[in-house]
Design a protein around this motif. Structure first.
Motif, mmCIF file in Angstrom:
data_model
loop_
_atom_site.group_PDB
_atom_site.id
_atom_site.type_symbol
_atom_site.label_atom_id
_atom_site.label_comp_id
_atom_site.label_asym_id
_atom_site.label_seq_id
_atom_site.Cartn_x
_atom_site.Cartn_y
_atom_site.Cartn_z
ATOM 1 N N VAL A 178 0.841 -1.192 0.000
ATOM 2 C CA VAL A 178 0.000 0.000 0.000
ATOM 3 C C VAL A 178 0.879 1.245 0.000
ATOM 4 N N ALA A 179 2.042 1.154 0.640
ATOM 5 C CA ALA A 179 2.966 2.292 0.680
ATOM 6 C C ALA A 179 3.382 2.699 -0.730
ATOM 7 N N GLY A 180 3.488 1.734 -1.628
ATOM 8 C CA GLY A 180 3.852 2.048 -3.008
ATOM 9 C C GLY A 180 2.766 2.849 -3.706
ATOM 10 N N VAL A 181 1.505 2.491 -3.440
ATOM 11 C CA VAL A 181 0.381 3.243 -4.006
ATOM 12 C C VAL A 181 0.387 4.666 -3.455
ATOM 13 N N GLU A 182 0.606 4.805 -2.161
ATOM 14 C CA GLU A 182 0.635 6.126 -1.536
ATOM 15 C C GLU A 182 1.781 6.966 -2.089
ATOM 16 N N LYS A 183 2.920 6.346 -2.333
ATOM 17 C CA LYS A 183 4.065 7.065 -2.885
ATOM 18 C C LYS A 183 3.741 7.609 -4.263
ATOM 19 N N PHE A 184 3.048 6.802 -5.071
ATOM 20 C CA PHE A 184 2.648 7.285 -6.393
ATOM 21 C C PHE A 184 1.640 8.420 -6.275
ATOM 22 N N ALA A 185 0.728 8.328 -5.292
ATOM 23 C CA ALA A 185 -0.282 9.371 -5.102
ATOM 24 C C ALA A 185 0.352 10.726 -4.812
ATOM 25 N N HIS A 186 1.580 10.718 -4.253
ATOM 26 C CA HIS A 186 2.279 11.963 -3.951
ATOM 27 C C HIS A 186 3.309 12.331 -5.015
ATOM 28 N N SER A 187 3.322 11.578 -6.118
ATOM 29 C CA SER A 187 4.274 11.872 -7.186
ATOM 30 C C SER A 187 3.852 13.106 -7.970
ATOM 31 N N GLU A 188 4.768 13.680 -8.725
ATOM 32 C CA GLU A 188 4.499 14.922 -9.454
ATOM 33 C C GLU A 188 3.409 14.747 -10.505
ATOM 34 N N SER A 189 3.468 13.656 -11.272
ATOM 35 C CA SER A 189 2.486 13.459 -12.340
ATOM 36 C C SER A 189 1.078 13.290 -11.784
ATOM 37 N N HIS A 190 0.939 12.545 -10.678
ATOM 38 C CA HIS A 190 -0.376 12.376 -10.080
ATOM 39 C C HIS A 190 -0.868 13.689 -9.472
ATOM 40 N N ARG A 191 0.027 14.434 -8.867
ATOM 41 C CA ARG A 191 -0.359 15.712 -8.263
ATOM 42 C C ARG A 191 -0.876 16.678 -9.319
ATOM 43 N N LYS A 192 -0.197 16.764 -10.458
ATOM 44 C CA LYS A 192 -0.630 17.660 -11.531
ATOM 45 C C LYS A 192 -2.000 17.262 -12.064
ATOM 46 N N GLY A 193 -2.208 15.974 -12.278
ATOM 47 C CA GLY A 193 -3.485 15.502 -12.781
ATOM 48 C C GLY A 193 -4.613 15.745 -11.789
ATOM 49 N N TRP A 194 -4.331 15.510 -10.511
ATOM 50 C CA TRP A 194 -5.358 15.698 -9.497
ATOM 51 C C TRP A 194 -5.705 17.176 -9.317
ATOM 52 N N GLU A 195 -4.706 18.037 -9.394
ATOM 53 C CA GLU A 195 -4.956 19.474 -9.285
ATOM 54 C C GLU A 195 -5.820 19.964 -10.438
ATOM 55 N N TRP A 196 -5.555 19.461 -11.642
ATOM 56 C CA TRP A 196 -6.369 19.871 -12.789
ATOM 57 C C TRP A 196 -7.808 19.399 -12.605
ATOM 58 N N TYR A 197 -7.979 18.157 -12.161
ATOM 59 C CA TYR A 197 -9.333 17.608 -12.019
ATOM 60 C C TYR A 197 -10.123 18.347 -10.939
ATOM 61 N N THR A 198 -9.507 18.598 -9.794
ATOM 62 C CA THR A 198 -10.222 19.290 -8.724
ATOM 63 C C THR A 198 -10.572 20.721 -9.124
ATOM 64 N N LYS A 199 -9.778 21.324 -10.003
ATOM 65 C CA LYS A 199 -10.046 22.687 -10.453
ATOM 66 C C LYS A 199 -11.239 22.744 -11.399
ATOM 67 N N TRP A 200 -11.347 21.725 -12.276
ATOM 68 C CA TRP A 200 -12.353 21.768 -13.338
ATOM 69 C C TRP A 200 -13.532 20.819 -13.135
ATOM 70 N N SER A 201 -13.506 20.008 -12.085
ATOM 71 C CA SER A 201 -14.551 18.986 -11.920
ATOM 72 C C SER A 201 -15.950 19.590 -11.744
ATOM 73 N N LYS A 202 -16.059 20.773 -11.129
ATOM 74 C CA LYS A 202 -17.371 21.392 -10.950
ATOM 75 C C LYS A 202 -17.941 21.883 -12.270
ATOM 76 N N GLN A 203 -17.055 22.326 -13.162
ATOM 77 C CA GLN A 203 -17.518 22.793 -14.472
ATOM 78 C C GLN A 203 -17.763 21.610 -15.405
ATOM 79 N N TYR A 204 -16.891 20.618 -15.345
ATOM 80 C CA TYR A 204 -17.017 19.440 -16.208
ATOM 81 C C TYR A 204 -17.538 18.262 -15.381
ATOM 82 N N LYS A 205 -18.790 18.348 -14.965
ATOM 83 C CA LYS A 205 -19.353 17.293 -14.125
ATOM 84 C C LYS A 205 -19.562 15.991 -14.881
ATOM 85 N N HIS A 206 -19.401 16.023 -16.215
ATOM 86 C CA HIS A 206 -19.548 14.802 -17.007
ATOM 87 C C HIS A 206 -18.267 13.962 -17.002
ATOM 88 N N LEU A 207 -17.206 14.452 -16.379
ATOM 89 C CA LEU A 207 -15.951 13.699 -16.302
ATOM 90 C C LEU A 207 -15.925 12.928 -14.983
#
Length: 282
Positions: free
Chosen positions: A179-208
């Protein structure tokens, strides 16, 4: 017990997910109407080309029918059997194989499911869908690239089969060591960038739509078997081996072994000695 072979890259990395998503983005009737409309338009604009256009699909149909008949008659190699391991095999972590055969356990494993869907009439052509897919694909590539650092063992990708009217639901099934490996990936740069984009636009793009599930399965609580199957799911994973300087870095091994040993012929046997406690609880 000998390994059945190995694969450096996961099944999901080898597959062309985007092509499948594009094809599955619209229903079969929509694609047929598009093709019929295109043929009708060209035939109307260029009447002389109508017969020539009809030859191509008929030729393809004849060739494919002939190919199937040749394979069925044994005159041509059955390419659908390529990669299939005949007989019965099971996937067991390489470092637990000898232990399991002698009455030990089959090792811990973490299963991580992540899925995405576009709930929109335009599918992947919907607003925000391109960025959504790009970030999703970027995270998958980075996870594959740094798989040893994250302890990611492999992945398989799947498309939903008529679960909803929008047929562009993709599911990735990942296997990790911890599980630590999954958590490490969750804090990686690529996952952080993707998650930041989704949380920013998820209210506008509720179909995603986005979702994940994680299961930490302890030793003695999981098993698998593959009969006349190609390596897929946990059978398509690759486990890093501890190597010496002589062996070098980057050694990987498939977990698939023949399940013809007495200890591996049954579900309880493949689960290991801890399965006795699980059976008692049932």
């Amino acid at each position: 017990m000998a390994s059945m072979g190995s694969s450096r890259f996961s099944q999901a990395a080898r597959s062309n997910r985007r092509l499948g998503i594009i094809i599955d983005n619209f229903t079969l009737s929509t694609w047929l109407c598009l093709a019929a409309g295109l043929y009708g338009t060209i035939s109307y604009a260029l009447p002389s080309a109508a017969r020539a256009l009809l030859v191509l699909p008929l030729a393809v149909l004849i060739l494919r029918t002939s190919d199937a008949l040749l394979i069925m008659s044994g005159l041509r190699h059955n390419r659908w059997m390529d990669g299939v391991i005949e007989g019965t095999v099971t996937a067991i972590p390489p470092d637990a194989q000898d232990d399991l055969a002698s009455g030990g356990n089959n090792g811990n494993i973490v299963v991580f499911l992540v899925g995405a869907r576009v709930n929109h009439p335009l599918g992947i052509l919907a607003p925000g869908a391109k960025e959504f897919v790009d970030y999703f694909s970027s995270m998958a590539r980075d996870l594959e690239k740094e798989r040893q650092d994250f302890g990611m063992l492999g992945a398989s990708s799947w498309l939903a089969n008529k679960e909803r009217s929008s047929d562009n639901d993709i599911l990735l099934i990942y296997y990790f060591r911890t599980v630590a490996g999954v958590e490490k990936f969750a804090h990686s740069e690529s996952h952080r960038k993707g998650w930041e984009w989704y949380t920013k636009w998820s209210k506008q793009y509720k179909h995603l739509a986005l979702r994940h599930e994680l299961y930490h399965v302890p030793a003695g609580h999981h098993e698998n078997v593959f009969l006349n199957s190609h390596p897929t799911l946990v059978g398509a994973t690759a486990w890093p081996l501890e190597t010496s300087e002589k062996d070098g870095a980057g050694a990987w091994r498939s977990p698939l072994i023949a399940a013809d040993k007495k200890a591996l012929r049954t579900m309880w046997g493949r689960m290991g000695k801890n399965s006795q406690e699980l059976r008692t609880r049932e």
